[in-house]
Design a protein around this motif. Structure first.
Motif, PDB file in Angstrom:
ATOM      1  N   PRO A 131       0.815  -1.228   0.000  1.00 29.72           N
ATOM      2  CA  PRO A 131       0.000   0.000   0.000  1.00 29.72           C
ATOM      3  C   PRO A 131       0.843   1.270   0.000  1.00 29.72           C
ATOM      4  CG  PRO A 131      -0.142  -1.104   2.131  1.00 29.72           C
ATOM      5  CD  PRO A 131       0.585  -2.029   1.212  1.00 29.72           C
ATOM      6  N   LEU A 132       2.021   1.212   0.644  1.00 32.56           N
ATOM      7  CA  LEU A 132       2.895   2.392   0.632  1.00 32.56           C
ATOM      8  C   LEU A 132       3.381   2.686  -0.782  1.00 32.56           C
ATOM      9  CD1 LEU A 132       4.998   1.758   3.856  1.00 32.56           C
ATOM     10  CD2 LEU A 132       3.083   3.341   3.555  1.00 32.56           C
ATOM     11  N   PHE A 133       3.682   1.643  -1.537  1.00 29.50           N
ATOM     12  CA  PHE A 133       4.124   1.811  -2.923  1.00 29.50           C
ATOM     13  C   PHE A 133       3.024   2.463  -3.758  1.00 29.50           C
ATOM     14  CE2 PHE A 133       4.069   0.227  -7.278  1.00 29.50           C
ATOM     15  CZ  PHE A 133       5.291   0.655  -7.727  1.00 29.50           C
ATOM     16  N   PHE A 134       1.804   1.956  -3.638  1.00 31.77           N
ATOM     17  CA  PHE A 134       0.722   2.503  -4.447  1.00 31.77           C
ATOM     18  C   PHE A 134       0.370   3.931  -4.026  1.00 31.77           C
ATOM     19  CE2 PHE A 134       0.071  -2.037  -5.373  1.00 31.77           C
ATOM     20  CZ  PHE A 134       0.184  -1.956  -6.749  1.00 31.77           C
ATOM     21  N   ALA A 135       0.458   4.245  -2.744  1.00 27.71           N
ATOM     22  CA  ALA A 135       0.227   5.618  -2.297  1.00 27.71           C
ATOM     23  C   ALA A 135       1.323   6.549  -2.826  1.00 27.71           C
ATOM     24  CB  ALA A 135       0.175   5.667  -0.774  1.00 27.71           C
ATOM     25  N   ALA A 136       2.577   6.097  -2.761  1.00 26.50           N
ATOM     26  CA  ALA A 136       3.686   6.905  -3.283  1.00 26.50           C
ATOM     27  C   ALA A 136       3.555   7.085  -4.793  1.00 26.50           C
ATOM     28  CB  ALA A 136       5.017   6.245  -2.935  1.00 26.50           C
ATOM     29  N   ASN A 137       3.129   6.046  -5.491  1.00 31.06           N
ATOM     30  CA  ASN A 137       2.911   6.139  -6.939  1.00 31.06           C
ATOM     31  C   ASN A 137       1.802   7.146  -7.259  1.00 31.06           C
ATOM     32  OD1 ASN A 137       4.329   5.074  -9.041  1.00 31.06           O
ATOM     33  ND2 ASN A 137       3.205   3.166  -9.136  1.00 31.06           N
ATOM     34  N   LEU A 138       0.750   7.145  -6.457  1.00 30.42           N
ATOM     35  CA  LEU A 138      -0.346   8.087  -6.638  1.00 30.42           C
ATOM     36  C   LEU A 138       0.152   9.518  -6.448  1.00 30.42           C
ATOM     37  CD1 LEU A 138      -3.446   8.590  -6.962  1.00 30.42           C
ATOM     38  CD2 LEU A 138      -3.548   8.489  -4.475  1.00 30.42           C
ATOM     39  N   ILE A 139       0.941   9.743  -5.418  1.00 31.97           N
ATOM     40  CA  ILE A 139       1.491  11.081  -5.158  1.00 31.97           C
ATOM     41  C   ILE A 139       2.405  11.515  -6.293  1.00 31.97           C
ATOM     42  CG2 ILE A 139       3.084  12.348  -3.660  1.00 31.97           C
ATOM     43  CD1 ILE A 139       1.771  10.836  -1.323  1.00 31.97           C
ATOM     44  N   THR A 140       3.231  10.603  -6.798  1.00 31.39           N
ATOM     45  CA  THR A 140       4.102  10.932  -7.929  1.00 31.39           C
ATOM     46  C   THR A 140       3.260  11.349  -9.125  1.00 31.39           C
ATOM     47  OG1 THR A 140       5.720   9.328  -7.151  1.00 31.39           O
ATOM     48  CG2 THR A 140       5.946  10.061  -9.408  1.00 31.39           C
ATOM     49  N   GLY A 141       2.148  10.665  -9.332  1.00 31.48           N
ATOM     50  CA  GLY A 141       1.253  10.996 -10.436  1.00 31.48           C
ATOM     51  C   GLY A 141       0.637  12.373 -10.313  1.00 31.48           C
ATOM     52  N   LEU A 142       0.465  12.864  -9.098  1.00 27.58           N
ATOM     53  CA  LEU A 142      -0.092  14.202  -8.902  1.00 27.58           C
ATOM     54  C   LEU A 142       0.854  15.290  -9.394  1.00 27.58           C
ATOM     55  CD1 LEU A 142      -1.598  13.808  -5.305  1.00 27.58           C
ATOM     56  CD2 LEU A 142      -2.827  13.775  -7.490  1.00 27.58           C
ATOM     57  N   PHE A 143       2.157  15.004  -9.396  1.00 24.42           N
ATOM     58  CA  PHE A 143       3.157  15.986  -9.810  1.00 24.42           C
ATOM     59  C   PHE A 143       3.505  15.900 -11.288  1.00 24.42           C
ATOM     60  CE2 PHE A 143       3.810  15.986  -5.283  1.00 24.42           C
ATOM     61  CZ  PHE A 143       4.112  17.298  -5.003  1.00 24.42           C
ATOM     62  N   SER A 144       2.981  14.890 -11.956  1.00 26.83           N
ATOM     63  CA  SER A 144       3.345  14.699 -13.351  1.00 26.83           C
ATOM     64  C   SER A 144       2.096  14.459 -14.189  1.00 26.83           C
ATOM     65  CB  SER A 144       4.288  13.497 -13.475  1.00 26.83           C
ATOM     66  OG  SER A 144       4.650  13.293 -14.808  1.00 26.83           O
ATOM     67  N   PRO A 145       1.926  15.221 -15.283  1.00 23.88           N
ATOM     68  CA  PRO A 145       0.747  15.031 -16.128  1.00 23.88           C
ATOM     69  C   PRO A 145       0.764  13.693 -16.867  1.00 23.88           C
ATOM     70  CG  PRO A 145       2.227  16.624 -17.121  1.00 23.88           C
ATOM     71  CD  PRO A 145       2.782  16.283 -15.772  1.00 23.88           C
ATOM     72  N   LYS A 146       1.953  13.178 -17.139  1.00 29.64           N
ATOM     73  CA  LYS A 146       2.020  11.877 -17.801  1.00 29.64           C
ATOM     74  C   LYS A 146       2.197  10.789 -16.739  1.00 29.64           C
ATOM     75  CE  LYS A 146       6.851  12.742 -18.727  1.00 29.64           C
ATOM     76  NZ  LYS A 146       7.879  12.892 -19.677  1.00 29.64           N
ATOM     77  N   THR A 147       1.875   9.579 -17.113  1.00 30.37           N
ATOM     78  CA  THR A 147       1.963   8.467 -16.173  1.00 30.37           C
ATOM     79  C   THR A 147       3.413   8.223 -15.784  1.00 30.37           C
ATOM     80  OG1 THR A 147       0.065   7.469 -17.231  1.00 30.37           O
ATOM     81  CG2 THR A 147       1.370   6.053 -15.819  1.00 30.37           C
ATOM     82  N   VAL A 148       3.658   8.209 -14.481  1.00 33.02           N
ATOM     83  CA  VAL A 148       4.996   7.972 -13.957  1.00 33.02           C
ATOM     84  C   VAL A 148       4.952   6.696 -13.133  1.00 33.02           C
ATOM     85  CG1 VAL A 148       6.812   8.859 -12.455  1.00 33.02           C
ATOM     86  CG2 VAL A 148       5.476  10.436 -13.861  1.00 33.02           C
ATOM     87  N   GLN A 149       5.868   5.814 -13.373  1.00 28.84           N
ATOM     88  CA  GLN A 149       5.955   4.591 -12.587  1.00 28.84           C
ATOM     89  C   GLN A 149       7.213   4.635 -11.744  1.00 28.84           C
ATOM     90  OE1 GLN A 149       4.095   2.064 -11.912  1.00 28.84           O
ATOM     91  NE2 GLN A 149       2.428   2.442 -13.325  1.00 28.84           N
ATOM     92  N   MET A 150       7.090   4.335 -10.475  1.00 26.57           N
ATOM     93  CA  MET A 150       8.244   4.325  -9.588  1.00 26.57           C
ATOM     94  C   MET A 150       8.991   3.001  -9.643  1.00 26.57           C
ATOM     95  SD  MET A 150       6.954   6.347  -6.216  1.00 26.57           S
ATOM     96  CE  MET A 150       7.992   5.312  -5.261  1.00 26.57           C
ATOM     97  N   GLY A 151       8.523   2.062 -10.394  1.00 21.35           N
ATOM     98  CA  GLY A 151       9.158   0.749 -10.451  1.00 21.35           C
ATOM     99  C   GLY A 151       8.119  -0.325 -10.217  1.00 21.35           C
ATOM    100  N   ARG A 152       8.584  -1.466  -9.883  1.00 25.70           N
ATOM    101  CA  ARG A 152       7.683  -2.581  -9.622  1.00 25.70           C
ATOM    102  C   ARG A 152       7.417  -2.684  -8.119  1.00 25.70           C
ATOM    103  NH1 ARG A 152      10.196  -3.660 -14.201  1.00 25.70           N
ATOM    104  NH2 ARG A 152       9.222  -4.935 -15.783  1.00 25.70           N
ATOM    105  N   TRP A 153       6.176  -3.011  -7.774  1.00 23.16           N
ATOM    106  CA  TRP A 153       5.785  -3.057  -6.361  1.00 23.16           C
ATOM    107  C   TRP A 153       6.589  -4.100  -5.596  1.00 23.16           C
ATOM    108  CZ3 TRP A 153       3.977  -7.483  -4.219  1.00 23.16           C
ATOM    109  CH2 TRP A 153       3.501  -8.459  -5.086  1.00 23.16           C
TER     110      TRP A 153
END
Length: 149
Positions: free
Chosen positions: A96-118
């Motif tokens: 859940p921390l990964f998906f929350a961090a991924n969601l936050i990263t997405g808020l700062f970027s208009p294009k889809t950003v992936q932080m890596g694999r969960w």
């Protein structure tokens, strides 16, 4: 039965400690260029890194309290089992921390950003926890290394 190991740190103290820790970690991650800038200004990039780190540190703190103040006491008292369960718990908490961090990263970027694999983040999070508990051990506090605290 009263839990003798219950963590009773105040919410304000937790928030202040988390903000300080997050700022230090975010500054280091910014300085070593862990996150690609993607054309963002330096300030926006630092804000994104800070927000992601805050999410992981603050959320991780509450998941740790859940284990220390509750889950731990319903587990078998075998020390090896406790160590293994704790490591698996950290891996599961990373999801859940990964998906929350991924969601936050997405808020700062208009294009889809992936932080890596969960699942890779799960192993990374275990490493983070082992490092944090090593710091607690060096400071002579209760930690994973001295009794699966």
């Amino acid at each position: 039965m009263e839990n003798p190991e219950k963590n009773t740190e105040s919410f304000i103290h937790t928030v202040i400690r988390t903000i300080i820790t997050t700022t230090i970690i975010a500054a280091i991650l910014y300085w070593v260029h862990v996150f690609p800038s993607g054309g963002k200004s330096k300030l926006v990039l630092f804000e994104m890194i800070w927000s992601v780190v805050f999410c992981i540190v603050f959320g991780g703190h509450w998941l740790e309290l859940l284990f220390i103040n509750g889950v731990k006491f319903s587990l078998p008292k075998n020390i090896i089992s406790l160590y293994l369960i704790r490591i698996v718990y950290w891996f599961v908490c990373a999801v859940p921390l990964f998906f929350a961090a991924n969601l936050i990263t997405g808020l700062f970027s208009p294009k889809t950003v992936q932080m890596g694999r969960w699942w890779m983040f799960g192993f990374f999070y275990i490493g983070i926890q082992l490092l944090m508990h090593a710091i607690m051990q060096v400071r002579f506090k209760k930690s994973f290394y001295n009794g699966v605290y």
